[in-house]
Design a protein around this motif. Structure first.
Motif, PDB file in Angstrom:
ATOM      1  N   SER A   1       3.548  13.338  -1.948  1.00 47.44           N
ATOM      2  CA  SER A   1       3.410  12.738  -0.614  1.00 47.44           C
ATOM      3  C   SER A   1       3.250  13.813   0.457  1.00 47.44           C
ATOM      4  O   SER A   1       2.447  13.663   1.390  1.00 47.44           O
ATOM      5  CB  SER A   1       4.639  11.873  -0.302  1.00 47.44           C
TER       6      SER A   1
ATOM      7  N   SER B   1      -0.296  15.131   0.190  1.00 46.56           N
ATOM      8  CA  SER B   1      -1.394  14.246   0.608  1.00 46.56           C
ATOM      9  C   SER B   1      -1.229  13.765   2.048  1.00 46.56           C
ATOM     10  O   SER B   1      -2.178  13.254   2.652  1.00 46.56           O
ATOM     11  CB  SER B   1      -1.472  13.035  -0.316  1.00 46.56           C
ATOM     12  N   GLY B   2       0.006  13.861   2.562  1.00 42.05           N
ATOM     13  CA  GLY B   2       0.220  13.389   3.929  1.00 42.05           C
ATOM     14  C   GLY B   2       0.457  11.897   4.037  1.00 42.05           C
ATOM     15  O   GLY B   2       0.442  11.334   5.138  1.00 42.05           O
ATOM     16  N   ARG B   3       0.671  11.224   2.905  1.00 47.50           N
ATOM     17  CA  ARG B   3       1.023   9.798   2.973  1.00 47.50           C
ATOM     18  C   ARG B   3       1.954   9.479   1.819  1.00 47.50           C
ATOM     19  O   ARG B   3       2.008  10.246   0.841  1.00 47.50           O
ATOM     20  CB  ARG B   3      -0.230   8.928   2.905  1.00 47.50           C
ATOM     21  N   ILE B   4       2.670   8.390   1.919  1.00 46.28           N
ATOM     22  CA  ILE B   4       3.682   8.076   0.908  1.00 46.28           C
ATOM     23  C   ILE B   4       3.028   7.724  -0.431  1.00 46.28           C
ATOM     24  O   ILE B   4       2.202   6.807  -0.514  1.00 46.28           O
ATOM     25  CB  ILE B   4       4.602   6.943   1.408  1.00 46.28           C
ATOM     26  N   GLU B   5       3.387   8.510  -1.452  1.00 45.58           N
ATOM     27  CA  GLU B   5       2.880   8.284  -2.818  1.00 45.58           C
ATOM     28  C   GLU B   5       4.022   7.751  -3.680  1.00 45.58           C
ATOM     29  O   GLU B   5       5.171   8.126  -3.490  1.00 45.58           O
ATOM     30  CB  GLU B   5       2.385   9.610  -3.420  1.00 45.58           C
TER      31      GLU B   5
ATOM     32  N   GLN C   1       9.713   5.910  -4.339  1.00 42.67           N
ATOM     33  CA  GLN C   1       8.871   6.599  -3.351  1.00 42.67           C
ATOM     34  C   GLN C   1       9.769   7.138  -2.244  1.00 42.67           C
ATOM     35  O   GLN C   1      10.914   6.720  -2.113  1.00 42.67           O
ATOM     36  CB  GLN C   1       7.849   5.627  -2.764  1.00 42.67           C
TER      37      GLN C   1
ATOM     38  N   THR D   1      11.022   5.392   4.278  1.00 40.47           N
ATOM     39  CA  THR D   1      10.197   5.283   5.494  1.00 40.47           C
ATOM     40  C   THR D   1      10.827   6.034   6.664  1.00 40.47           C
ATOM     41  O   THR D   1      10.130   6.427   7.592  1.00 40.47           O
ATOM     42  CB  THR D   1       9.976   3.811   5.884  1.00 40.47           C
TER      43      THR D   1
ATOM     44  N   GLU E   1       8.060  15.472   6.391  1.00 45.43           N
ATOM     45  CA  GLU E   1       6.695  15.879   6.707  1.00 45.43           C
ATOM     46  C   GLU E   1       6.681  16.873   7.878  1.00 45.43           C
ATOM     47  O   GLU E   1       5.902  17.818   7.897  1.00 45.43           O
ATOM     48  CB  GLU E   1       5.878  14.630   7.079  1.00 45.43           C
TER      49      GLU E   1
END
Lengths: 324, 324
Positions: free
Chosen positions: B216, B219-223, B240, B243, B250
């Protein structure tokens, strides 16, 4: 003679070099012990046992010119590692005389602290003669394992920490159970508590068949063990109480407590499960006494010192398999 | 939102109730790591893991009238024990919802902290529905394991201790390696260090195949992870990043580091041999990264958090047999 003044001075020399080990506890262990139980986790000390305190105290207490020539010790165990590490950190040489059949791991660990390990053949060589020759040739200072005031003073710093940490926990009086071999740690803690927490009383703890201190305290004179091998508690097997340590214990300690090997292994497994610490057999005798010999105790609070953690993996695994 | 102010407030509420765990080290581990390595031994925390910090923070942060009705948590592991013990010590009821196939030891330990354990059948029952019904009936407050500001604030107190202890050791900058599941501990430490030691950088550490945070962050987003079972590192397997926790990571964390199961077992065996502490697999991933992934590190100093020690004896014995 060892004294509270020497312990306070040792503490000043040790500051910033030794670890203030934590005082641990677990509601599960309180329940087994039937009282509040605290564990002074000296197995977390540098070199894996309290011996680093005495080693540092002795090495740092030498005259600098004498210290620079180096130190020597006889030991196959925790004292070797404590002295070797203290010497290394002072930048002075150390010679450790060990039997040639000592466990390879202990030889390797001592060498890893830059000690020169001199092996001798137990059957055909006299270690005292080797030590005397090396000392004379090189001007090395002998660091005895327990019958040495500077060493007792170093071990006694454990007692100053215990009294402070117990006060933080609101403990006003307690029995302090200590694994006892030659009595350096036990007598040092006894002296420290006499001054800093006089309502605390030291109780020496020993494995069965190696209960020289317990018998000596009962009879009022120094009694010997029949043997000095044949127990898993190798770290605390000595022939008899020390000539400096015993009078201190006679004046200040309560009766000794003797535990079985099975109790020691159970205590190791409980320290694993409930405190998350690794305790070697000799280092677990006081915890075993606190957990399984409550009838021998008087106080509502008991503090058990776990004095070392230098145990081979297979012995530890055996304790877990049987009692984990 | 979690913040440094909340962490400082949590620390005040935790004072006298949590253990300030020691920062350990060993010259042997420094040599393996190729740099100075310190270990924040949070396995020595009450309840056997850092989770007690977050549990205490959340329970103590509730309005007294709300707290008196009790708390509820979903967990089969360390969070269950941390919340149950915190509730017990506050004198309020706790309900822990666990799968009926959870290890008996963990159920027993949670019950020993006076929690009411509600078992559910993973295949046929919906735990969220059970939790919602119990909360509504009894007015229980749900304590989430990581995506909850009060919990993150409690875990963040670990970071304040790290910065103080590192300063005592003369460490000016360091990478701080943290076992990362949902990210509560990692993000809490990151927030604490941002304020108290801005030259320190957090690095999340994960077991292979459960590297959702590492991916994550890349990639810069939640995986998501493909699975949430099938690793010995059970304590840190989550679907994961959270939130709330992910945006903090990050902003503040360096790249993640991924370790193998064999590296984890080796790290456990080395923690046994050199630090005398018991670390569970999930709690050892950061130490494994520090020891065996030096190429991924930049700093001369590394601090690895060993986050928990709640490991079954047979798994620990296995690590010792293979790598001890």
């Amino acid at each position: 003679m060892a004294s509270i003044e020497m312990i306070v001075a040792a503490r000043a020399r040790l500051r910033g070099h030794i670890r203030r080990t934590p005082l641990l506890s677990s509601p599960f262990l309180n329940e087994i012990a039937g009282r509040r139980l605290f564990v002074k986790a000296e197995c977390l000390q540098h070199s894996g046992s309290f011996k680093f305190r005495g080693g540092w105290s002795a090495v740092s207490g030498l005259d600098p010119a004498v210290r620079a020539r180096g130190v020597i010790a006889f030991s196959s165990g925790n004292h070797a590692q404590g002295v070797a590490l203290a010497a290394k950190l002072h930048g002075v040489p150390s010679v450790i005389i060990m039997p040639s059949d000592a466990p390879k791991l202990k030889i390797d660990n001592t060498r890893a602290f830059d000690a020169e390990v001199v092996l001798y053949d137990r059957a055909n060589e006299d270690r005292d003669e080797i030590g005397a020759r090396l000392s004379a040739e090189r001007g090395l200072t002998l660091i005895k394992p327990f019958d040495e005031p500077l060493v007792i003073a170093g071990q006694g710093t454990t007692g100053l920490e215990i009294s402070e940490q117990a006060e933080d926990e609101g403990v006003k009086s307690a029995e302090v159970l200590v694994p006892c071999g030659g009595g350096g740690l036990t007598s040092g803690i006894a002296l420290a508590l006499e001054a800093s927490a006089p309502s605390f009383r030291v109780r020496p703890c020993e494995p069965e068949n190696f209960d020289d201190t317990t018998r000596s305290l009962a009879s009022g004179r120094i009694e010997r063990n029949a043997s000095i091998s044949g127990s898993i508690c190798d770290a605390i097997l000595t022939p008899q109480p020390g000539t400096i340590t015993f009078p201190i214990l006679e004046r200040l300690a309560g009766a000794g407590i003797v535990v079985t090997e099975e109790e020691v292994l159970r205590a190791m497994a409980l320290a694993f499960a409930r405190l998350k610490i690794v305790v070697e057999p000799g280092g677990a005798v006081a915890l075993a006494a606190a957990l399984f010999h409550g009838g021998a105790l008087e106080s509502d609070n008991v503090i058990a010192v776990t004095s070392g953690g230098n145990v081979d993996a297979h012995i530890f695994a055996k304790a877990l398999e049987r009692f984990g």
